[in-house]
Write a protein that holds these residues in place. Structure first.
Motif, PDB file in Angstrom:
ATOM      1  N   ASP A  69      -6.637  -0.326  -1.603  1.00 16.95           N
ATOM      2  CA  ASP A  69      -5.527   0.638  -1.696  1.00 16.95           C
ATOM      3  C   ASP A  69      -4.178  -0.073  -1.828  1.00 16.95           C
ATOM      4  O   ASP A  69      -3.131   0.538  -1.612  1.00 16.95           O
ATOM      5  N   GLN A 127       2.974   4.275   2.772  1.00 16.02           N
ATOM      6  CA  GLN A 127       2.593   3.631   4.050  1.00 16.02           C
ATOM      7  C   GLN A 127       3.365   2.341   4.359  1.00 16.02           C
ATOM      8  O   GLN A 127       3.857   2.159   5.466  1.00 16.02           O
ATOM      9  N   ASP A 138       0.889  -1.168   0.000  1.00 20.04           N
ATOM     10  CA  ASP A 138       0.000   0.000   0.000  1.00 20.04           C
ATOM     11  C   ASP A 138       0.922   1.211   0.000  1.00 20.04           C
ATOM     12  O   ASP A 138       1.660   1.440   0.961  1.00 20.04           O
ATOM     13  N   HIS A 163      -8.513   5.139   2.418  1.00 21.20           N
ATOM     14  CA  HIS A 163      -7.915   3.801   2.215  1.00 21.20           C
ATOM     15  C   HIS A 163      -8.685   2.996   1.167  1.00 21.20           C
ATOM     16  O   HIS A 163      -8.669   1.776   1.199  1.00 21.20           O
TER      17      HIS A 163
HETATM   18 MG    MG Z   1      -4.104   2.195   3.312  1.00 21.11          MG
END
Ligand code: MG
Ligand code: 13P
Ligand code: 13P
Ligand code: MG
Ligand code: MG
Length: 379
Positions: free
Chosen positions: A52, A94, A11, A18
């Motif tokens: 995502d 992330q 991600d 998200h």
């Molecule tokens: Mg995410």
């Protein structure tokens, strides 16, 4: 010639929140992956998306844990992250936990499922890819695909499957794994894989000849990063037909949704909904958790596909069932078991609230307290 199938996912930023991936981010990842193919670093690549998360499905002849192949994925995700940052996507980068690549993406954030095999006369494979859940979501369907004759008729009627399969199970806390043979050790296997917060099926092998049948990504970001930074939305590779489950036997467990960990803030229980690629954009309470199935025929190391295998009205009922299950759970709001127990939540205010109020706890029993307010055994 042996072929390696490597699926590496991350991600690198959500659009919106998200829910999905921005097309420009996806295009950049695809560009970098295709450059690597042109340069001969990998044989073929297909880029798929669930929620995502982005996965690179790659074929090559460099074997498992190849640093060159892992670096292809790392570079694609790094470049994609630059675009995600420029567009201020949510949580850009992330899952990339370090700045520099150090030989293997394991422990660096991305999830990896890989297998190496001699390409058969015909080599159908399915890459399952889920969002808003964790690798242990595969425990139940892998049991049904490879060990439950009520799901997989081939276990009973196909001589090449009739001996059964060997499951490798990982304890995500200790990092130790154990191999258990089915059907004879089925009940021992179930003791472990039913405990989904701790044990994950890592791979499955055909007992007769040791051929690999399935491989799952078993990274758990919480443990990778030394703290709880996220459930690792997982991938799973399953080889099908001729001594393995038929495509329809591998898909069948998903027609009966069950509950998995993840959903909102990675801290809830929810039904895993099988969806088409187009429907893999979870929005309701950031979910419910989704799974797609990308089918490929591998031909001389090339990926012919994907076919969007859950894009079938025969899975409409499962989607409806999952929605009903979601309604029941949402009724309970912040109450367990919809919300996960404290040790399984992605983040929690419990320690802070306990600290703030610790002097206000009073002993209600005349006896000695057995536990502290943190739940530990008192002296
Ligand atoms: Mg995410
Ligand atoms: P077909 O007759 O359509 O090839 O199907 C064979 C089969 O075994 C399906 O599971
Ligand atoms: P992802 O793991 O898909 O990023 O979801 C995190 C989250 O908090 C959803 O509410
Ligand atoms: Mg995700
Ligand atoms: Mg995630």
């Amino acid at each position: 010639m042996k072929i390696t199938l490597s699926v590496i996912k991350a991600d690198i930023g959500g659009f919106v929140g998200h829910s999905s991936v921005h097309p420009e981010v996806l295009n950049r990842v695809k560009e970098v992956a295709l450059e690597a193919k042109d340069n001969g670093l990998i044989k073929d690549v297909s880029v798929i998306v669930c929620g995502d998360d982005i996965a690179l499905v790659m074929t090559h002849t460099k074997g498992l844990d190849s640093s060159e192949v892992h670096e292809v994925a790392w570079n694609a995700f790094k470049e994609g992250t630059e675009v995600a940052k420029k567009l201020k996507m949510y949580g850009a980068g992330q899952d990339l936990l370090t700045d520099a690549f150090s030989g293997n993406v394991k422990g660096m954030g991305p999830g990896v499922a890989e297998m190496e095999f001699e390409e058969r006369k015909s080599e159908p494979v399915i890459v399952f890819f889920a969002d808003k859940t964790s690798p242990s979501a595969w425990n139940l369907p892998l049991y049904e695909m490879f060990a439950d004759p009520m799901n997989t008729a081939g276990l009973v009627i196909d001589p090449s499957m009739h001996d059964g399969f060997i499951f490798e199970v990982l304890d995500v806390y200790s990092g130790m794994s154990i191999k258990l043979s089915t059907p004879e050790e089925l009940y021992d296997l179930m003791v472990f894989i039913g405990a989904t917060s701790r044990y994950c099926v890592r791979s499955v092998f055909r007992k007769k000849d040791g051929e690999i049948g399935a491989s799952a990504s078993t990274q758990k970001l919480s443990l990778t990063a030394g703290r709880y930074v996220g459930k690792d939305d997982p991938v799973l590779i399953v080889r099908c037909q001729s001594g393995f489950p038929a495509v329809g036997e591998a898909l069948e467990p998903f027609a009966r949704p069950w509950f998995v960990e993840g959903w909102m803030r990675g801290s809830h229980t929810g039904p895993l909904m099988p969806v088409s690629f187009a429907q893999a954009k979870p929005t309701r309470f950031d979910g419910p958790p989704r799974v797609i199935a990308a089918g490929y025929q591998i031909c001389n190391g090339n990926l012919i596909g994907p076919v969007d295998l859950f894009d079938d009205p025969a899975f409409d009922q499962a989607r409806t069932d999952a929605s009903h299950m979601a309604n029941y759970l949402r009724r309970q709001g912040i109450f367990e078991p919809h919300r996960l127990p404290p040790e399984e939540m992605e983040y929690t205010t419990l320690p802070k609230v306990l600290e703030k109020l610790k002097d206000r706890f009073q002993l209600v029993d005349t006896g000695k307290p057995k536990f502290t307010t943190e739940g530990e055994v008192a002296e």
